[in-house]
Scaffold this motif. Sequence first.
Motif, PDB file in Angstrom:
ATOM      1  N   ASN A 164       0.871  -1.196   0.002  1.00 26.74           N
ATOM      2  CA  ASN A 164       0.254   0.304  -0.253  1.00 26.74           C
ATOM      3  C   ASN A 164       0.510   1.358   0.095  1.00 26.74           C
ATOM      4  OD1 ASN A 164      -1.597   1.880   0.049  1.00 26.74           O
ATOM      5  ND2 ASN A 164      -2.052   1.719   2.307  1.00 26.74           N
ATOM      6  N   PRO A 165       1.043   1.865  -1.052  1.00 28.31           N
ATOM      7  CA  PRO A 165      -0.051   1.929  -2.448  1.00 28.31           C
ATOM      8  C   PRO A 165       0.866   0.622  -3.245  1.00 28.31           C
ATOM      9  CG  PRO A 165       1.252   3.960  -2.739  1.00 28.31           C
ATOM     10  CD  PRO A 165       2.062   3.447  -1.284  1.00 28.31           C
ATOM     11  N   ARG A 169       4.643  -3.781   4.038  1.00 34.47           N
ATOM     12  CA  ARG A 169       4.534  -4.252   5.617  1.00 34.47           C
ATOM     13  C   ARG A 169       4.356  -5.538   5.652  1.00 34.47           C
ATOM     14  NH1 ARG A 169       2.618   1.002   6.878  1.00 34.47           N
ATOM     15  NH2 ARG A 169       0.753   1.117   6.329  1.00 34.47           N
ATOM     16  N   ASP A 204       4.877   0.796  -1.711  1.00 35.74           N
ATOM     17  CA  ASP A 204       5.012   0.889  -0.348  1.00 35.74           C
ATOM     18  C   ASP A 204       4.542  -1.127   0.297  1.00 35.74           C
ATOM     19  OD1 ASP A 204       5.923   1.241   2.727  1.00 35.74           O
ATOM     20  OD2 ASP A 204       3.505   1.393   3.028  1.00 35.74           O
TER      21      ASP A 204
HETATM   22 MG    MG Z   1       1.390   3.009   2.652  1.00 36.94          MG
END
Ligand code: MG
Length: 231
Positions: free
Chosen positions: A212-213, A227, A225
């Motif tokens: 995201n995104p 995680r 990005d």
């Molecule tokens: Mg992000």
Amino acid sequence: EKRVHEILSSVEDRDDTRLGVEAMDLLDAYGIETPQGDIVDAPADALEVAERIDGDVVMKIVSPDILHKSDIGGVKVGVPNEEVYDAYEDLVTRARNYQPDANIIGVQVQEMVDLDSGVETIVGMNKDPQFGPLLMFGLGGIFVEVLEDTTFRVAPVAESEARAMTEEIDSAPLLRGARGRDPVDVEGVTETIQRLSQLVTDFPAILELDINPLVATPDGVKAVDVRLTVD
Ligand code: MG
Ligand code: ADP
């Protein structure tokens, strides 16, 4: 696969089960394109990376203790080379102010992606106790929680299911070029959903993962990005 094992097992050596952009190699290993760039732990190295990249760069704090980087001012977009040094110091200062004992891995220096011609989407997975790995696709960026335009499937998904996900969100017309804009690479989005599906199927230790995104432009898609949490 070997690289994926290496990254996941490197997590076992520390207390943390959460990973941020230091896990971008996972995506590369599964053929999900990421922006050009690198993670460094000194301002001089940041400048070196920035000079290899055409134009201004994006700089982000890299810390397992700070997974929502924008919330603490940990993302700087459009940094010219002459500001890289100051930006580096400022990012680390902000992180320290936020949490003095934060484990700071360094700073990521990244190529700018074209948000003007692109759409920020989110591709994720969350393990549901009842259904198992649940893939999510939706409109992404920092407003994802506000807009809640998402759709779900149980992994693994066939190509037709992945494509259906891109067609059934409310914002689907945005991907197909609303208001005279060029359509984005929906095939690339579909492929990314499938590749993520494969990754989480191969590695059940991954409990949740968010790209995201995932920025989708007319020219392709890039995972900007990431995680994840492992068990
Ligand atoms: Mg992000
Ligand atoms: P976080 O989600 O931890 O706050 P992100 O890396 O997702 O950090 O960055 C936040 C926002 O900054 C993104 O949603 C995007 O709008 C913008 N951004 C991040 N990286 C880039 C990039 N390489 N090019 C252009 N915009 C970016």
